[in-house]
Structure formats: structure tokens, C-alpha cells
Motif scaffolding. Structure first.
Motif, short mmCIF file in Angstrom:
data_model
loop_
_atom_site.label_atom_id
_atom_site.label_comp_id
_atom_site.label_asym_id
_atom_site.label_seq_id
_atom_site.Cartn_x
_atom_site.Cartn_y
_atom_site.Cartn_z
N GLU A 8 -6.47 5.20 -7.03
CA GLU A 8 -6.33 6.56 -6.38
C GLU A 8 -5.87 7.71 -7.37
OE1 GLU A 8 -6.78 9.26 -3.37
OE2 GLU A 8 -7.37 7.17 -3.58
N SER A 9 -4.92 7.34 -8.28
CA SER A 9 -4.63 8.30 -9.14
C SER A 9 -5.55 8.39 -10.09
CB SER A 9 -3.45 7.65 -10.14
OG SER A 9 -2.36 7.51 -9.39
N LEU A 10 -6.62 7.62 -10.65
CA LEU A 10 -7.58 7.86 -11.14
C LEU A 10 -8.69 8.62 -10.59
CD1 LEU A 10 -8.49 4.44 -13.43
CD2 LEU A 10 -7.80 6.38 -14.13
N ARG A 11 -8.98 8.35 -9.20
CA ARG A 11 -9.97 9.12 -8.55
C ARG A 11 -9.49 10.45 -8.45
NH1 ARG A 11 -10.38 4.09 -5.56
NH2 ARG A 11 -8.54 4.67 -4.26
N LYS A 12 -8.00 10.85 -8.37
CA LYS A 12 -7.53 12.04 -8.27
C LYS A 12 -7.81 12.77 -9.54
CE LYS A 12 -4.21 11.16 -4.44
NZ LYS A 12 -2.70 11.06 -4.35
N LEU A 13 -7.39 12.16 -10.58
CA LEU A 13 -7.65 12.72 -11.77
C LEU A 13 -9.22 13.15 -12.20
CD1 LEU A 13 -6.72 13.57 -14.52
CD2 LEU A 13 -6.69 11.41 -15.41
N SER A 14 -9.99 12.16 -11.70
CA SER A 14 -11.65 12.30 -12.13
C SER A 14 -12.00 13.49 -11.28
CB SER A 14 -12.22 11.20 -11.53
OG SER A 14 -13.43 11.29 -11.64
N ARG B 125 0.86 -1.23 -0.14
CA ARG B 125 -0.07 0.06 -0.15
C ARG B 125 0.82 1.05 -0.04
NH1 ARG B 125 -3.64 -2.18 4.35
NH2 ARG B 125 -5.42 -2.95 3.33
N ALA B 126 2.06 1.37 0.80
CA ALA B 126 2.76 2.43 0.82
C ALA B 126 3.49 2.70 -0.33
CB ALA B 126 3.68 2.24 2.07
N LEU B 127 3.89 1.67 -0.97
CA LEU B 127 4.64 1.82 -2.16
C LEU B 127 3.82 2.34 -3.32
CD1 LEU B 127 7.08 -1.43 -2.49
CD2 LEU B 127 7.72 0.92 -2.46
N ALA B 128 2.52 1.87 -3.34
CA ALA B 128 1.49 2.14 -4.38
C ALA B 128 1.05 3.71 -4.36
CB ALA B 128 0.31 1.55 -4.22
N SER B 129 0.54 4.05 -2.96
CA SER B 129 0.33 5.32 -2.46
C SER B 129 1.70 6.48 -2.97
CB SER B 129 0.23 5.33 -1.00
OG SER B 129 -0.47 6.59 -0.60
N ARG B 130 2.79 6.25 -2.50
CA ARG B 130 3.79 6.96 -3.05
C ARG B 130 3.90 7.17 -4.32
NH1 ARG B 130 10.03 5.65 -1.55
NH2 ARG B 130 9.63 3.83 -3.11
N ARG B 131 3.68 6.06 -5.24
CA ARG B 131 3.72 6.38 -6.77
C ARG B 131 2.63 7.24 -7.09
NH1 ARG B 131 5.01 1.57 -10.71
NH2 ARG B 131 7.16 1.87 -9.98
N SER B 132 1.26 6.95 -6.54
CA SER B 132 0.20 7.76 -7.04
C SER B 132 0.21 9.27 -6.53
CB SER B 132 -1.08 7.20 -6.12
OG SER B 132 -2.11 8.04 -6.39
N ALA C 167 -4.57 1.58 -3.62
CA ALA C 167 -3.78 2.64 -3.03
C ALA C 167 -3.00 3.36 -4.15
CB ALA C 167 -2.88 2.21 -2.15
N GLY C 168 -2.82 2.68 -5.46
CA GLY C 168 -1.96 3.29 -6.47
C GLY C 168 -2.65 3.80 -7.79
N PRO C 169 -2.95 2.82 -8.50
CA PRO C 169 -3.86 3.07 -9.91
C PRO C 169 -4.92 3.68 -9.76
CG PRO C 169 -2.61 1.09 -10.31
CD PRO C 169 -2.55 1.51 -8.87
#
Length: 198
Positions: free
Chosen positions: A127-133, A59-66, A123-125
Motif C-alpha cells: 500500500e505504501s508503494l501504491r501511494k508513492l507510485s 492488516r490493521a497494524l500494517a495499514s497503520r504503519r503504511s 495492507a502495509g508495504p
């Protein structure tokens, strides 16, 4: 300078995440917590104090990348520049040479540890989509873009940027030579035109 009691040494946390990233890419879910601690140069107690399980590390790795990929969305800049920045980081972090192993590692662990794979995706992909949306919805409210379905548009933009880059990374297939900056600019230009207000 000595640390204050209870203060977390961020360098150790970074060392753990870097070690886990490398080991997950190489060995998938079979890597032990002890191997992560050893590679990071920290005690097992330090590792478990920060990350009680491989699920927490994933989770931490994916969150950091996001967080890295979505940083342009927090810049408050011109919409086209923001999308171009997001696209460039998406290409770098997902389809870049340094990401192939980690993507392959996540794909390998999916059947063995679906809970870890799902947590990494959320936590990663995702979350990135949610932020972009959310950012696209805000641009729609401001009248900068016309985006009636921001969730769909966010996936569309990400797909246009990556193409098959992420699949090539998972499969270990060589990427065609592209100029990431040119690709980010072209996709952004076309997306802006497609969603321009009428």
C-alpha cells in the motif's frame, strides 16, 4: 464522561494493536488471541468485536504503519521535502530499532500462515508503494518530475532509502551507524536529479 451506546473506545483498540505488535514480534503467529486480550487488558469479547482474527489485527497494524510512512505524500508540500519526509519515516519505521522484532515476527509467520503474511504485505508495504507510485505519477503530470513508470520508480526510491536495512532487521544483524536525516536527504537529492524533467 460515559460513552454513548455503540461508541468504540479507541484507547482499547490502540491497546490491542500495541499488545499484538509486541507479541507478534516476540512469538510470531503462535501467539493466541487470548494472550493478546490479556496483554491489552481487554476482554476476549472486546478483542473479537474489534478484530475477529489475527489476520484482521495484522492488516490493521500494517495499514497503520503504511498511513504513518505515507503521511508526507498527503502534505501537498514541495516535492523534495515530501520525498525527504517519506524517506525519513520509511527509515524510522522499517529499519529503526523498534521495528526489527516486528519484521522478524512477520518473516517467521510467513511459512506457517502465508495468508496473514500476504495480508500484512498488501495492507502495509504494498500500500505504501501504491501511494508513492500515485504521488510520483501526479508529479509527472504536473511536470515537477519525469516519471514514465511510477511503479518502478516507487520501488527504486524505497530500495535506495532502505538499502539492506530491512534485511538486517529481519536477520537481527546490527545496522551500521547512519544519520537517517542525512540518508533521507542524500537519496532524495539523487532521486530528484535522476527524474528531473528534461
Amino acid at each position: 464522561m460515559p460513552r454513548i451506546a455503540g461508541q468504540v473506545d479507541e484507547a482499547k483498540t490502540e491497546a490491542i494493536l500495541e499488545a499484538a505488535h509486541a507479541l507478534f514480534a516476540e512469538k510470531g503467529v503462535s501467539v493466541s488471541m487470548e494472550a493478546i486480550a490479556r496483554t491489552a487488558g481487554v476482554s476476549r469479547q472486546t478483542l473479537y468485536n474489534r478484530f475477529p482474527s489475527k489476520l484482521d489485527i495484522g492488516r490493521a497494524l500494517a495499514s497503520r504503519r503504511s498511513d504513518t510512512i505515507s503521511a508526507p505524500l498527503r502534505s501537498g508540500g514541495d516535492a523534495e521535502a515530501v520525498l525527504r519526509g517519506f524517506a525519513g519515516l520509511l527509515l524510522e519505521k522499517i529499519a529503526g530499532n523498534d521495528s526489527k522484532g516486528s519484521m522478524r515476527g512477520v518473516a517467521l509467520l510467513s511459512p506457517q500462515a502465508p495468508d496473514i503474511a500476504a495480508a500484512i504485505y498488501e495492507a502495509g508495504p504494498a500500500e505504501s508503494l501504491r501511494k508513492l507510485s500515485a504521488w510520483l505519477a501526479e508529479q509527472d503530470r504536473k511536470g515537477v518530475l519525469s516519471v514514465p513508470e511510477p511503479d518502478v520508480a516507487a520501488e527504486m526510491f524505497s530500495g535506495m532509502v532502505l538499502g539492506h536495512g530491512h534485511l538486517r532487521g529481519i536477520l537481527g544483524v546490527p545496522h551500521p551507524v547512519i544519520d537517517p536525516a542525512a540518508r533521507a536527504a542524500e537519496v532524495t537529492r539523487r532521486f530528484m536529479r535522476a527524474f528531473a524533467p528534461e
